[in-house]
Structure formats: C-alpha cells, structure tokens
Scaffold this active site. Structure first.
Site, PDB file in Angstrom:
ATOM      1  N   TYR A 146      11.969 -13.378  56.641  1.00 49.81           N
ATOM      2  CA  TYR A 146      12.657 -12.001  56.349  1.00 49.81           C
ATOM      3  C   TYR A 146      13.762 -11.439  57.360  1.00 49.81           C
ATOM      4  O   TYR A 146      13.331 -11.658  58.432  1.00 49.81           O
ATOM      5  CB  TYR A 146      11.517 -10.795  56.250  1.00 49.81           C
ATOM      6  CG  TYR A 146      12.011  -9.547  55.888  1.00 49.81           C
ATOM      7  CD1 TYR A 146      12.291  -9.100  54.755  1.00 49.81           C
ATOM      8  CD2 TYR A 146      12.007  -8.401  56.787  1.00 49.81           C
ATOM      9  CE1 TYR A 146      12.610  -7.837  54.544  1.00 49.81           C
ATOM     10  CE2 TYR A 146      12.453  -7.296  56.732  1.00 49.81           C
ATOM     11  CZ  TYR A 146      12.788  -6.816  55.317  1.00 49.81           C
ATOM     12  OH  TYR A 146      13.196  -5.624  55.100  1.00 49.81           O
ATOM     13  N   ASP A 241      17.477 -15.841  63.758  1.00 54.01           N
ATOM     14  CA  ASP A 241      17.044 -14.397  63.753  1.00 54.01           C
ATOM     15  C   ASP A 241      15.939 -14.105  64.659  1.00 54.01           C
ATOM     16  O   ASP A 241      14.504 -14.573  64.305  1.00 54.01           O
ATOM     17  CB  ASP A 241      16.614 -14.151  62.303  1.00 54.01           C
ATOM     18  CG  ASP A 241      16.328 -12.484  62.011  1.00 54.01           C
ATOM     19  OD1 ASP A 241      15.912 -11.855  63.002  1.00 54.01           O
ATOM     20  OD2 ASP A 241      16.002 -12.042  60.877  1.00 54.01           O
ATOM     21  N   LYS A 269      14.755  -3.986  67.820  1.00 60.94           N
ATOM     22  CA  LYS A 269      14.247  -3.044  68.394  1.00 60.94           C
ATOM     23  C   LYS A 269      13.773  -3.186  69.812  1.00 60.94           C
ATOM     24  O   LYS A 269      13.596  -2.259  70.475  1.00 60.94           O
ATOM     25  CB  LYS A 269      13.448  -2.131  67.591  1.00 60.94           C
ATOM     26  CG  LYS A 269      12.071  -2.836  66.932  1.00 60.94           C
ATOM     27  CD  LYS A 269      11.620  -2.136  65.604  1.00 60.94           C
ATOM     28  CE  LYS A 269      10.679  -2.994  65.084  1.00 60.94           C
ATOM     29  NZ  LYS A 269      11.412  -4.032  64.193  1.00 60.94           N
TER      30      LYS A 269
END
Length: 447
Positions: A146, A241, A269
């Site tokens: 994802y 990623d 984050k």
C-alpha cells in the site's frame, strides 16, 4: 468477559451521522474484526485509554510512528514550545533544514529531500519525479503493498483496501491506472518478464522493502538485490516506500538492514513524532528536478509545518542518541511477544504463522493444511480472517489492542517492557483458548 463501551458507542453513533461510516479512515470502523471500536481519549507510554475508562496495551502505535511510546516527554515539550510561536507560517523556517539533516544523516541514500504532509503525498510526488527524470510512464508495484490512496497506486493494494476486500477503488478512471502494473512480491521472474515486455517504458519500481500493509512480509534472499540490479540495468528508478519501516526497523530503515541503496525513498509520520508529515528524497540529481530548480511542480502550504518539524527533531534526535542498543532492545521485546504467542498457539493446537522483523510483526491465522510460510499477498490472503476477528475481540476484552485487521502489521515501542509482555502473553493464552473452541473437531480415526 464483557467490555463496557457505552460511551464509545454513543460517540460512534454521533460520528456516523456526520462522517461516512463514523470514521476518517476505514479500518478504524472494526468491520473486519467485529464489535464496537473504542473511542480513544488519551494515550501514554504503551497504553491507550478510551472514553469508557478502559486501558489497553497498544500494539498499533498510530500505525508505526510511536516508537518512543505515546506522549514522549521530549516530543511533547518540543510541540508545546513550537505552538507558542504559532501553528503554521507558510514560510521557511530553520527547523526544516535541521530535521532534513537528521534524516539524511541516518539514511545516506537521501542526499536531498522535501517535506510534505503525509505518506500518500510523499509517494505521489516521488512517482511524478521518477516519471519526469526517466521520461517514462509505467509504474511497477507489488500486490499487497500500500502506497497511499492516490489514484495510480490503488491497484491490488494492501492496508484497508485488502482489509475490506476491495480490488481497487471506485472513482479511479481506467486511464489513470493503465500504466500501473502490480506483480507478485518476492517474484523476480515476474519482474524480468515485465521489463522484457515493456522495454524502455518503466519509470520506476516501488515497493515496501518489508511489507507492512498486508501483514508483515519479509523479502526473500536476493529479491531486493535483484530489483536493484534490474532497475539499474534497465534505466528505471527503484523507490523504497519506508513510510512504515523508516526509523522503525533501524535508524536507516529497511535499506540499512538489507544493504540496498534505492534511488528514492518515501517516509511518513514517524519523522514527525506522529504528527501529519511525510518526506521523499534521494539522489541530488533527481531531487534537483523539483521546482524552483527544475520543471517538476510540487507544493504545499503545510509542508514543513513548524509543529511537525519540532516534533521530528525531538524524536529523531532521541533515536540518533539512543544508538543500536535501542533497536536491539526493541527487537528482543518484540521477539518475546511474537514468539511467545506462537508457542502458546502450538501448545493449544491453533494454527498460526508468525512473521516478524525488528519491532514489527503479524500473527497470520491459518488452516492446519496451509503452508507454514507467508511470503506474498497470496499467502496472506489465505489467512482465516474470521478466526483473527475472534482473537482480536478476545484480546481487546483482556486489555490488549491489536491492529483491527489481519492485514496490518503490529508495532512495539520502547515503552513496552516486561510487565506488558507478561500481560500480553496471559491475555493471548485466554484469547487463543477462545479461538480453540471454534476449531473444527478432528476427523474420527477409522478402525
């Protein structure tokens, strides 16, 4: 044992009248595990506290960034001090370069970077940059990985897409995804075949070097090395990623552990102590194509937000100062939890496959006839999600909050210690006993 969630149910009903499904991110709705989602009021260390006064050991940590534990004093102090000077400027601050220096010091493949407001935005921008740099259009991704909810990447994605059983997403035009190809993770043969079929067309290969959005799935030996060789040979960029794995598996992320140098890296984050922030970066010659130096446009008023920068400086400074011993301790705590539950499952006869690396792990509930490995999304998708749901609810009732999806990784923080390990294993023994009662009876022996 019943879990009192009266106030949380009231809050859920109110939210459903105003917000689709009552949630701002689909997995929070608990549709995959059943029951009612608790509404969190506060968190501290390894614990979440809900609106009904229940306390839970937290094993999703805001989906990864709370590596120091919730409300880490240094992070909170930094945010408080920054907020006193205003919450946003829309102009440059010294903190941006200070945090950038901490990131590049930890991740040598990142020579330059740019901050954005989320992992989704980081990936979207990295893809645009890769296409501009190579002059090509095609993207290669992997099933179950994802990369946020931008249109071109919602193809056989993981995370909530896998949890809800959605193959893609409504509202995404075919024209948007026609240049996106999803391959099987850990299958280099498929990658070689794709490049041979589309010679000179592939702009980039993007992947979670360690998958976290289909449950924890590790790269098999030679897979990442093969991707690096193929992309280099074919003139495509390799994008890691590391929104989940960056600063989580090691200070330098998955690329440090596996010794691979990607062309671009995306981060999320964790670099802002859990505040809304992301970043993408890599080789200077690629990054210099961004405006105002080059022709690739990317912008955002909240990019480099002063609160996120302050929190990130505090968090990454703490991780730099903690050194390798910090990650070794995290990994040992994770081993005790993940392997401890695996041992209990074997004792009780509940088929389970445990995948773990560093401070992230997943328990995959399996049929006894299934293989004992999970190496791609196809393997993960054969998991028994109903059985996981039973386990999840039983653990929640015993004060342990796991990710509410079979297809999400669990995370351990520095605030998890011996007491949390002991309580988790005790809860898991009781929860697995509940699961055991739902297993089919063994076939009778034929005389």
């Amino acid at each position: 044992m019943a879990l009192r969630l009266d106030r949380s149910r009231e809050l859920q009903l109110r939210a459903e009248a105003l917000i689709p499904g009552g949630v701002d991110s689909p997995v929070r709705a608990f549709r995959a595990v059943g029951g009612h989602p608790p509404f969190v009021e506060r968190a501290e260390g390894a614990y979440l506290f809900d609106a009904d006064g229940n306390r839970y050991i937290d094993y999703f940590g805001s989906w990864g960034p709370m590596i120091l534990g919730h409300a880490a004093p240094a992070v909170i102090a930094a945010v408080r001090d920054a907020a006193l000077r205003s919450t946003s400027f829309g102009a440059s601050t010294a903190a941006e370069a200070e945090l950038a220096a901490l990131v590049t010091r930890a991740v040598p493949s990142i020579e330059k970077l740019r901050f954005v407001s989320s992992g989704t935005e980081a990936v979207m921008s990295a893809i645009r940059l890769a296409r501009a740099f190579t002059g090509r259009n095609r993207i290669v991704k992997f099933e179950g990985c994802y990369h946020g909810h931008s249109d071109a990447l919602l193809v056989k994605a993981g995370s909530g897409v896998a949890t809800l059983g959605i193959p893609g997403s409504a509202g995404v035009p075919v024209e948007t995804t026609q240049f996106t190809t999803a391959l099987r993770y850990n299958d280099l043969h498929e990658v070689e075949t794709l490049f041979a079929r589309h010679r000179g067309e592939v702009a980039c290969v993007i992947l979670e070097a360690v998958v976290g959005n289909a449950g924890t799935i590790l790269p098999e030996p030679g897979f990442l090395e093969g991707l690096r060789e193929i992309t280099g040979r074919e003139g495509a960029l390799l994008i890691f990623d590391e929104v989940m794995t960056g600063f989580r598996l090691a200070l330098g992320g998955a690329q440090q552990i596996y010794g691979i140098t990607p062309d671009l890296t995306t981060l999320g984050k964790i670099i802002g102590g859990g505040l809304p922030v992301g970043a993408f970066g890599g080789r200077a010659e690629i990054m210099n194509m961004l405006a105002p130096l080059g022709p690739v446009y990317q912008a955002g008023t909240l990019s480099g937000n002063p609160l996120a920068m302050a929190a990130g400086i505090a968090q990454l400074t703490a991780l730099h100062e903690a050194g390798d011993g910090f990650y070794q301790r995290l990994a040992e705590t994770t081993r005790q939890i993940a392997d401890g539950v695996q041992a209990i499952s074997e004792e009780l006869g509940v088929p389970l496959v445990t995948n773990r690396i560093g401070s992230m792990f997943t328990w995959f509930f399996r049929d006894s006839s299934d293989s004992d490995v999970v190496t791609d999304f196809g393997d993960a998708a054969r998991s028994l999600t109903e059985r996981f749901g039973i386990f999840h609810r039983a653990m929640l009732e015993r004060g342990v909050w796991l990710p509410p999806s079979q297809y999400e990784a669990a995370f351990v923080s520095a605030a998890h210690g011996a007491a949390e390990v002991e309580q988790t294993l005790a809860a898991a023994r009781e929860a697995l006993a509940v699961v055991q009662t739902t297993l089919p009876s063994p076939e009778p022996l034929v005389a």
